[in-house]
Design a protein around this motif. Sequence first.
Motif, short mmCIF file in Angstrom:
data_model
loop_
_atom_site.label_atom_id
_atom_site.label_comp_id
_atom_site.label_asym_id
_atom_site.label_seq_id
_atom_site.Cartn_x
_atom_site.Cartn_y
_atom_site.Cartn_z
N TYR A 120 88.04 44.49 51.53
CA TYR A 120 86.76 43.84 51.33
C TYR A 120 86.79 42.93 50.10
O TYR A 120 86.23 41.83 50.12
CB TYR A 120 85.64 44.87 51.18
N HIS B 6 86.11 39.69 51.69
CA HIS B 6 84.64 39.70 51.69
C HIS B 6 84.09 39.73 53.11
O HIS B 6 83.11 39.06 53.43
CB HIS B 6 84.07 38.51 50.92
N SER B 7 84.77 40.50 53.97
CA SER B 7 84.35 40.57 55.37
C SER B 7 84.31 42.04 55.81
O SER B 7 85.34 42.71 55.84
CB SER B 7 85.31 39.79 56.25
#
Length: 58
Positions: free
Chosen positions: A3, A7-8
């Motif tokens: 993450y 950032h997904s």
Amino acid sequence: MVYFVSHSIRRVIITTFGASLVLQVAYFGSVLFLVWRARCNRRAVERTGPRRCDPDHS
């Protein structure tokens, strides 16, 4: 960790699922290997007869 890099959440879920799948396959394979090895050892003992733990006692 995934993450923070991507950032997904979607990528985190897919990576977690993939890692858990790999761990499960490895665990299953190791259990199969242990069962196979125990079976081979049992057959070897059956062919040669029971073995004694202490070689001094015949």
